[in-house]
Design an enzyme around this catalytic site. Structure first.
Site, mmCIF file in Angstrom:
data_model
loop_
_atom_site.group_PDB
_atom_site.id
_atom_site.type_symbol
_atom_site.label_atom_id
_atom_site.label_comp_id
_atom_site.label_asym_id
_atom_site.label_seq_id
_atom_site.Cartn_x
_atom_site.Cartn_y
_atom_site.Cartn_z
ATOM 1 N N GLN A 199 -1.393 -9.247 8.222
ATOM 2 C CA GLN A 199 -2.429 -8.625 7.407
ATOM 3 C C GLN A 199 -3.191 -9.682 6.615
ATOM 4 O OE1 GLN A 199 -0.858 -5.413 5.037
ATOM 5 N NE2 GLN A 199 0.312 -4.572 6.725
ATOM 6 N N ASP A 249 6.998 1.319 6.137
ATOM 7 C CA ASP A 249 5.668 0.822 6.500
ATOM 8 C C ASP A 249 5.193 1.563 7.743
ATOM 9 O OD1 ASP A 249 4.029 -1.855 5.509
ATOM 10 O OD2 ASP A 249 3.510 -1.252 7.550
ATOM 11 N N ASP A 296 3.428 -0.027 -3.449
ATOM 12 C CA ASP A 296 2.442 -1.125 -3.431
ATOM 13 C C ASP A 296 1.502 -0.951 -2.240
ATOM 14 O OD1 ASP A 296 1.061 -3.466 -3.804
ATOM 15 O OD2 ASP A 296 2.685 -4.786 -3.153
ATOM 16 N N CYS A 336 -4.332 -2.339 -5.940
ATOM 17 C CA CYS A 336 -5.226 -3.491 -5.767
ATOM 18 C C CYS A 336 -6.671 -3.041 -5.582
ATOM 19 C CB CYS A 336 -4.770 -4.359 -4.598
ATOM 20 S SG CYS A 336 -4.764 -3.510 -3.005
#
Length: 392
Positions: A199, A249, A296, A336
């Site tokens: 990523q 994930d 996150d 973020c």
């Protein structure tokens, strides 16, 4: 070096005088200097309405953000030597911060290099050029890196979506010797990073300080790492004494990488592949409980118009995470997304904890690490929010 002029409207130079580096198309005196006269990424001299030179930058007539300033020195020559100087300045900071060469070496505007990101993995550098101006200066950037650092290999990961907005193709290019995988050490944990396929630029150095901060809450605890990628939070948790860790994930290859990294460090890691909210709800149905849950996610709000939908997504994730916490559990909630400020994330956490019938205490707050310095005139360079919460 003779450069074309980009003239600003009256009083539109105020932000530049305050240290900002961006010029929007509606700030340009297009009658005097039509934007259409510039090729995308072309260097220019920026002048105010009276003709006083404000600096040297590059322009792009295709974008709303029409120009970015590289230097206030009107006589500067933007060549390989100039880039080497800026990179050496960035390197001097990182050398003070870290005892190993694994970090973000260049963070765009904050290091005086708008549109450029460089991550360092020892003698390999991974580079992203997100703007037409930086792309046009590619040869000078590469030569500047060679002068400042002499890396064994440089990987140009110019495959980010922003390049389409700038009128650029997405592409990946190798210069020198670039391995498929590089190995870094973070606080005594070894991670293999697939820099060519991982990523973004391979690793999320921005969360390193926050992973450090979590260590005090971990001994003997069970940990759930949501959006785990290569296992950064979960393996650091095991190293800090957690009893067990589970990683979620959506990417099968990311979880395979997390499993390899666990094996590399002699650790055992449980993995669950799939969409985060679905796996979280399955764990809730199964009545699983964890002492620490880390949420996150990637940026869920990439544009301002996505604020409502993205905020609802943050809310759903955090509420389900709260419901999975054991009594006195710790929630680490991150964002973020620049468009979601810290106060808004705090309101989401309050709302969802109340909805879940739990009382929440905010213990600590973190942001991006010092290898991602904030430009004081550009709030967009401050993007990462991390809340450490006790849920009772």
């Amino acid at each position: 070096m003779s450069l074309p002029e980009l003239r600003l409207k009256p009083r539109e130079e105020r932000c530049l005088r305050a240290g900002h580096l961006w010029i929007y198309s509606n700030e340009v005196d297009t009658a005097a200097t039509p934007l259409t006269s510039f090729e995308p990424g072309a260097l220019c001299r920026v002048v105010d309405a009276r003709g006083k030179v404000m600096g040297v930058g590059y322009a792009n007539p295709r974008t709303l953000l029409a120009a970015r300033v590289l230097t206030s020195n009107a006589k500067a020559e933007i060549d390989a030597d100039w880039f080497a100087g800026r990179i050496r300045s960035a390197l001097a900071l990182r050398d003070r911060l870290y005892d190993q060469p694994f970090y973000r070496l260049v963070y765009g505007e904050s290091d005086g290099l708008p549109g450029l990101v460089v991550d360092r993995y020892g003698d390999v550098c991974v580079v992203q050029m997100a703007t037409a101006g930086m792309d046009r200066l590619k040869a000078e950037v590469v030569e500047g890196l060679k002068q400042a650092l002499a890396p064994r290999g440089i990987l140009l990961r110019n495959d980010v979506g922003m390049r389409e907005t700038e009128g650029l193709p997405e592409q990946v290019e190798e210069i020198g010797e670039v391995p498929e995988v590089v190995t870094i050490d973070e606080a005594g944990v070894r991670f293999e990073i697939p820099v060519k396929t991982g990523q973004k630029t391979g690793w999320f150095f921005d969360q390193r300080s926050n992973r450090d901060r979590l260590a005090r809450y971990l001994p003997g605890k069970t940990v759930l790492d949501v959006f785990s990628y290569l296992g950064g939070w979960s393996l650091r948790a095991l190293k800090a004494g957690a009893a067990s860790a589970c990683a979620i994930d959506s990417s099968e290859s990311a979880l395979a990488g997390a499993t390899r990294n666990a094996e590399l460090n002699g650790m055992q890691l449980e993995t669950l592949q799939g969409k985060a909210i679905e796996r979280l709800r399955e764990l809730r149905t199964a009545q699983r409980k964890f002492d620490v849950v880390v949420v996150d996610p990637p940026a869920l709000i990439k544009r301002k118009k996505d604020l409502e939908t993205g905020s609802a997504h943050y809310g759903a994730l955090n509420k389900t995470a709260i419901e999975l916490l054991a009594p006195e559990g710790i929630l680490v909630s991150c964002s973020c997304s620049h468009h979601l400020d810290a106060e808004s994330l705090q309101r989401i956490l309050l709302r969802e904890s109340r909805s879940a019938g739990r009382r929440l205490q905010i213990l600590e707050q973190g942001g991006q690490g010092p290898d991602h310095p904030v430009h004081p005139a550009i709030p967009e360079t401050r993007y990462l929010k991390t809340f450490y919460c006790r849920v009772v």
